[in-house]
Design a protein around this motif. Structure first.
Motif, PDB file in Angstrom:
ATOM      1  N   VAL A  25       0.782  -1.150   0.049  1.00 33.18           N
ATOM      2  CA  VAL A  25       0.083  -0.044  -0.155  1.00 33.18           C
ATOM      3  C   VAL A  25       0.781   1.271  -0.007  1.00 33.18           C
ATOM      4  O   VAL A  25       1.719   1.333   0.845  1.00 33.18           O
ATOM      5  CB  VAL A  25      -0.902   0.038   1.274  1.00 33.18           C
ATOM      6  N   LEU A  26       0.441   2.146  -0.738  1.00 29.35           N
ATOM      7  CA  LEU A  26       1.445   3.494  -1.077  1.00 29.35           C
ATOM      8  C   LEU A  26       0.411   4.522  -0.429  1.00 29.35           C
ATOM      9  O   LEU A  26      -0.786   4.900  -0.979  1.00 29.35           O
ATOM     10  CB  LEU A  26       1.770   3.866  -2.365  1.00 29.35           C
ATOM     11  N   ALA A  27       0.701   5.152   0.552  1.00 31.49           N
ATOM     12  CA  ALA A  27      -0.109   6.549   0.990  1.00 31.49           C
ATOM     13  C   ALA A  27       0.746   7.664   0.361  1.00 31.49           C
ATOM     14  O   ALA A  27       0.964   7.993  -0.482  1.00 31.49           O
ATOM     15  CB  ALA A  27      -0.355   6.388   2.466  1.00 31.49           C
ATOM     16  N   GLY A  28       1.487   8.307   1.607  1.00 28.79           N
ATOM     17  CA  GLY A  28       2.424   9.388   1.256  1.00 28.79           C
ATOM     18  C   GLY A  28       3.675   9.068   0.761  1.00 28.79           C
ATOM     19  O   GLY A  28       4.261   9.664  -0.094  1.00 28.79           O
ATOM     20  N   GLY A  29       4.182   7.890   0.889  1.00 26.16           N
ATOM     21  CA  GLY A  29       5.288   7.209   0.459  1.00 26.16           C
ATOM     22  C   GLY A  29       6.543   7.816   1.106  1.00 26.16           C
ATOM     23  O   GLY A  29       7.660   7.537   0.613  1.00 26.16           O
ATOM     24  N   THR A  30       6.436   8.744   2.236  1.00 25.59           N
ATOM     25  CA  THR A  30       7.765   9.295   2.750  1.00 25.59           C
ATOM     26  C   THR A  30       8.499   8.299   3.335  1.00 25.59           C
ATOM     27  O   THR A  30       9.881   8.182   3.583  1.00 25.59           O
ATOM     28  CB  THR A  30       7.506  10.266   3.713  1.00 25.59           C
ATOM     29  N   ASP A  31       8.015   6.917   3.974  1.00 22.99           N
ATOM     30  CA  ASP A  31       8.774   5.974   4.288  1.00 22.99           C
ATOM     31  C   ASP A  31       9.023   4.995   3.445  1.00 22.99           C
ATOM     32  O   ASP A  31      10.225   4.359   3.196  1.00 22.99           O
ATOM     33  CB  ASP A  31       8.334   5.678   5.764  1.00 22.99           C
ATOM     34  N   LEU A  32       7.955   4.391   2.711  1.00 25.49           N
ATOM     35  CA  LEU A  32       8.137   3.428   2.080  1.00 25.49           C
ATOM     36  C   LEU A  32       8.937   3.652   0.863  1.00 25.49           C
ATOM     37  O   LEU A  32       9.632   2.585   0.481  1.00 25.49           O
ATOM     38  CB  LEU A  32       6.461   2.978   1.238  1.00 25.49           C
ATOM     39  N   LEU A  33       8.740   4.701  -0.002  1.00 28.39           N
ATOM     40  CA  LEU A  33       9.804   4.794  -1.150  1.00 28.39           C
ATOM     41  C   LEU A  33      11.235   4.979  -0.745  1.00 28.39           C
ATOM     42  O   LEU A  33      12.068   4.371  -1.392  1.00 28.39           O
ATOM     43  CB  LEU A  33       9.182   6.189  -1.872  1.00 28.39           C
ATOM     44  N   THR A  45       4.322  -4.524  -6.685  1.00 23.64           N
ATOM     45  CA  THR A  45       2.990  -3.524  -7.180  1.00 23.64           C
ATOM     46  C   THR A  45       2.780  -2.655  -6.112  1.00 23.64           C
ATOM     47  O   THR A  45       2.508  -3.026  -4.894  1.00 23.64           O
ATOM     48  CB  THR A  45       1.791  -4.351  -7.695  1.00 23.64           C
ATOM     49  N   LEU A  46       2.527  -1.256  -6.394  1.00 23.83           N
ATOM     50  CA  LEU A  46       2.210  -0.475  -5.261  1.00 23.83           C
ATOM     51  C   LEU A  46       0.671  -0.066  -5.803  1.00 23.83           C
ATOM     52  O   LEU A  46       0.263   0.236  -6.618  1.00 23.83           O
ATOM     53  CB  LEU A  46       2.874   0.814  -5.376  1.00 23.83           C
ATOM     54  N   ARG A 102       5.563  16.801   6.182  1.00 22.61           N
ATOM     55  CA  ARG A 102       3.977  16.901   6.717  1.00 22.61           C
ATOM     56  C   ARG A 102       3.158  17.051   5.518  1.00 22.61           C
ATOM     57  O   ARG A 102       1.935  16.521   5.629  1.00 22.61           O
ATOM     58  CB  ARG A 102       4.042  18.019   7.862  1.00 22.61           C
ATOM     59  N   ASN A 103       3.425  17.745   4.403  1.00 20.89           N
ATOM     60  CA  ASN A 103       2.461  17.928   3.417  1.00 20.89           C
ATOM     61  C   ASN A 103       2.313  16.764   2.361  1.00 20.89           C
ATOM     62  O   ASN A 103       1.201  16.366   2.051  1.00 20.89           O
ATOM     63  CB  ASN A 103       2.999  19.104   2.565  1.00 20.89           C
ATOM     64  N   MET A 104       3.378  15.778   2.519  1.00 20.78           N
ATOM     65  CA  MET A 104       3.260  14.384   1.779  1.00 20.78           C
ATOM     66  C   MET A 104       2.976  13.248   2.772  1.00 20.78           C
ATOM     67  O   MET A 104       1.967  12.495   2.256  1.00 20.78           O
ATOM     68  CB  MET A 104       4.435  14.367   1.165  1.00 20.78           C
ATOM     69  N   GLY A 105       3.322  13.230   3.832  1.00 23.19           N
ATOM     70  CA  GLY A 105       3.208  12.086   4.554  1.00 23.19           C
ATOM     71  C   GLY A 105       1.707  12.067   5.372  1.00 23.19           C
ATOM     72  O   GLY A 105       1.006  13.040   5.461  1.00 23.19           O
ATOM     73  N   THR A 106       1.348  11.003   5.618  1.00 25.46           N
ATOM     74  CA  THR A 106      -0.241  10.523   6.133  1.00 25.46           C
ATOM     75  C   THR A 106      -0.128   9.808   7.469  1.00 25.46           C
ATOM     76  O   THR A 106       0.881   9.360   7.918  1.00 25.46           O
ATOM     77  CB  THR A 106      -0.657   9.770   5.220  1.00 25.46           C
ATOM     78  N   VAL A 107      -1.020  10.360   8.209  1.00 24.02           N
ATOM     79  CA  VAL A 107      -1.286   9.637   9.533  1.00 24.02           C
ATOM     80  C   VAL A 107      -1.259   8.229   9.499  1.00 24.02           C
ATOM     81  O   VAL A 107      -0.880   7.503  10.226  1.00 24.02           O
ATOM     82  CB  VAL A 107      -2.537  10.098  10.291  1.00 24.02           C
ATOM     83  N   GLY A 108      -1.902   7.772   8.430  1.00 21.85           N
ATOM     84  CA  GLY A 108      -2.000   6.104   8.209  1.00 21.85           C
ATOM     85  C   GLY A 108      -0.520   5.616   8.170  1.00 21.85           C
ATOM     86  O   GLY A 108      -0.189   4.576   8.672  1.00 21.85           O
ATOM     87  N   GLY A 109       0.412   6.388   7.228  1.00 23.48           N
ATOM     88  CA  GLY A 109       1.807   6.176   7.066  1.00 23.48           C
ATOM     89  C   GLY A 109       2.610   5.926   8.109  1.00 23.48           C
ATOM     90  O   GLY A 109       3.273   4.938   8.338  1.00 23.48           O
ATOM     91  N   ASN A 110       2.124   6.964   8.884  1.00 24.55           N
ATOM     92  CA  ASN A 110       3.191   7.079  10.219  1.00 24.55           C
ATOM     93  C   ASN A 110       2.703   6.108  11.086  1.00 24.55           C
ATOM     94  O   ASN A 110       3.595   5.455  11.694  1.00 24.55           O
ATOM     95  CB  ASN A 110       2.849   8.404  11.107  1.00 24.55           C
TER      96      ASN A 110
END
Length: 283
Positions: A25-33, A45-46, A102-110
């Motif tokens: 799952v890809l949300a903001g991607g600030t950590d996953l990418l 696949t994302l 903060r503008n890209m990341g999501t609460v779900g991703g955190n």
């Protein structure tokens, strides 16, 4: 090459998760990418949640606040309901990363990163947050403290997606406090953090206490013993000093490149000494 798919509904996203090869799952991607770049994760696949209807919403009822997992951190921080009823969360997000993150990341991703240093997690713990997980069998609810099981580990089942996080509104007049210690003033990963949510009675004594520490254990650390000790007592120096000792006994930090375990343990207690300031300032 990694394929990126953009479902527009939650049902479509769940269908893709069940039928595509090696999905993530890809949300903001600030950590996953970052993890993909350094080959710590290798999905084929994302499944992006960016276009899923309703995924970025924040909803308020008379009793609770619900934040969809795709809500951007900057949006959560600035939202009126969060500022009014959960300022401890807004305080934490304000010192999370940079404006770009903060503008890209999501609460779900955190939440899904499940890092003991995740800045949004201690506030969500003291708020008593729960998560709703969407899967083939419908929604499944877990307390956030049960959902996060270890560093980078959650109770998410194959095919599930974190749909939303929610919590009951704290009592009016509750004191909200978040502080973290890092190696610099900005863009700093927490060495130790503390979220506190508490109420004082007419005599200035603690009538309710919630405490949660980050970066001092495998997951967010809470201490029922410390909270129970504070109940019925005023936030005076000798009381907070004793509570600090209990907190140091409760945490289980490690030494790493950012700080020694002994430093983290000491600071975890010292942060409690500042609750008298939080009590004077309210929210």
């Amino acid at each position: 090459m990694v394929d990126v798919l953009f479902p527009k509904t939650l049902d479509h996203a769940l269908d893709l998760m069940a039928n595509v090869e090696n999905p993530a799952v890809l949300a903001g991607g600030t950590d996953l990418l970052v993890q993909i770049r350094y080959r710590r994760k290798s999905p084929s696949t994302l499944v992006s949640l960016d276009r899923v209807e309703g995924m970025g919403e924040i909803m308020e009822t008379d009793q609770e606040i619900i934040i969809r997992a795709g809500a951007r951190l900057s949006h959560v921080m600035a939202h009126g309901a969060i500022q009014t009823h959960a300022s401890v969360l807004a305080q934490a997000i304000q010192v999370l990363g940079s404006p770009q993150i903060r503008n890209m990341g999501t609460v779900g991703g955190n939440i899904m990163t499940a890092s003991p240093a995740g800045d949004s997690l201690p506030p969500l713990y003291v708020l008593g947050a729960w998560v709703d997980l969407a899967g083939p069998e419908g929604l499944r609810r877990l307390a956030l403290a049960e959902f996060i099981t270890g560093p980078g580990q959650t109770a998410l089942l194959p095919g599930e997606i974190l749909w939303q996080v929610g919590f009951a509104k704290p009592d009016t007049g509750a004191c909200h406090w978040f502080e973290k210690v890092g190696q610099r003033a900005a863009l700093s990963i927490s060495m130790v953090s503390l979220a506190a949510l508490f109420c004082l009675d007419g005599q200035g004594a603690f009538s309710r206490v919630g405490l949660a520490w980050g970066s001092v254990g495998k997951t967010i650390v809470t201490s029922s013993e410390t909270e129970a000790f504070l109940l019925g007592k005023r936030p005076e120096p000798d009381v907070l000093a004793r509570a600090a000792d209990l907190a140091r006994a409760a945490v289980c930090p490690i030494s790493d490149i950012r700080a020694r375990a002994s430093f983290r343990r000491d600071v975890a207690g010292r942060l409690l000494l500042r609750l008298d300031q939080a009590g004077q300032g309210g929210q």
